[in-house]
Design an enzyme around this catalytic site. Structure first.
Site, PDB file in Angstrom:
ATOM      1  N   ILE A 101      -0.801   5.772   9.413  1.00  0.00           N
ATOM      2  CA  ILE A 101       0.277   6.478  10.322  1.00  0.00           C
ATOM      3  C   ILE A 101      -0.308   7.770  10.800  1.00  0.00           C
ATOM      4  CG2 ILE A 101       1.405   7.429   8.351  1.00  0.00           C
ATOM      5  CD1 ILE A 101       4.097   6.959   9.650  1.00  0.00           C
ATOM      6  N   HIS A 158       0.446  -1.142   7.525  1.00  0.00           N
ATOM      7  CA  HIS A 158       0.006   0.043   7.781  1.00  0.00           C
ATOM      8  C   HIS A 158       0.328   1.180   6.490  1.00  0.00           C
ATOM      9  CE1 HIS A 158       3.324   3.020   8.525  1.00  0.00           C
ATOM     10  NE2 HIS A 158       4.027   2.145   9.050  1.00  0.00           N
ATOM     11  N   CYS A 159      -0.290   2.082   6.392  1.00  0.00           N
ATOM     12  CA  CYS A 159      -0.148   2.970   5.277  1.00  0.00           C
ATOM     13  C   CYS A 159      -0.313   4.598   5.889  1.00  0.00           C
ATOM     14  CB  CYS A 159      -0.982   2.710   4.218  1.00  0.00           C
ATOM     15  SG  CYS A 159      -2.768   2.760   4.260  1.00  0.00           S
ATOM     16  N   ARG A 160      -0.772   5.510   4.977  1.00  0.00           N
ATOM     17  CA  ARG A 160      -0.989   6.873   5.533  1.00  0.00           C
ATOM     18  C   ARG A 160      -2.482   6.810   6.200  1.00  0.00           C
ATOM     19  NH1 ARG A 160      -3.302  11.787   3.784  1.00  0.00           N
ATOM     20  NH2 ARG A 160      -3.689  11.082   1.969  1.00  0.00           N
ATOM     21  N   GLY A 182      -4.911   4.037   6.188  1.00  0.00           N
ATOM     22  CA  GLY A 182      -5.522   2.680   6.227  1.00  0.00           C
ATOM     23  C   GLY A 182      -6.112   1.868   5.308  1.00  0.00           C
TER      24      GLY A 182
END
Length: 117
Positions: A97, A69-71, A73
């Site tokens: 996130i 996951h990142c900020r 996607g």
């Protein structure tokens, strides 16, 4: 026309990720930058910034599913595509996130936020 920044075959929901964290069925890896991690993170995930992911690949258990996951996607989808191509059961948390936070799911530490770029 499909959105090149999404891939339903590789994406899982925030609920799927929360379940994987709760039952230990997958390794969850945050690929955001250190300042983003410091601002707020999901409890129980591992942090490997995207630019360090290749160097750390050997430390990821290839026998277990992995959810990146990142900020939003995008970076995590790139990571999932690369690891899937290498033979791992890799997924990306759709929406990142930000979606997790928007769904009212908890971040740590207390007072945490989702860092902007």
């Amino acid at each position: 026309m499909t959105n090149p920044l999404t891939n339903p075959e590789l994406e899982v929901t925030c609920a799927d990720t929360a379940q994987a964290l709760a039952d230990g069925s997958a390794t969850v890896i945050d690929v955001r930058e250190p300042y983003e991690w410091d601002a707020g993170r999901i409890a129980g995930v591992r942090h490997i910034p995207l630019d360090r992911l290749a160097a750390e690949a050997e430390s990821i258990d290839s026998a277990r599913p992995v959810i990146f996951h990142c900020r939003l996607g995008v970076r995590s989808l790139m990571a999932a595509q690369a690891f899937k191509a290498a033979g791992l059961d890799a997924r990306s948390m759709a929406g990142g996130i930000q979606a997790w936070h928007d769904e009212g799911r908890p971040l740590e530490p207390d007072g945490a936020s989702v860092a902007d770029h």
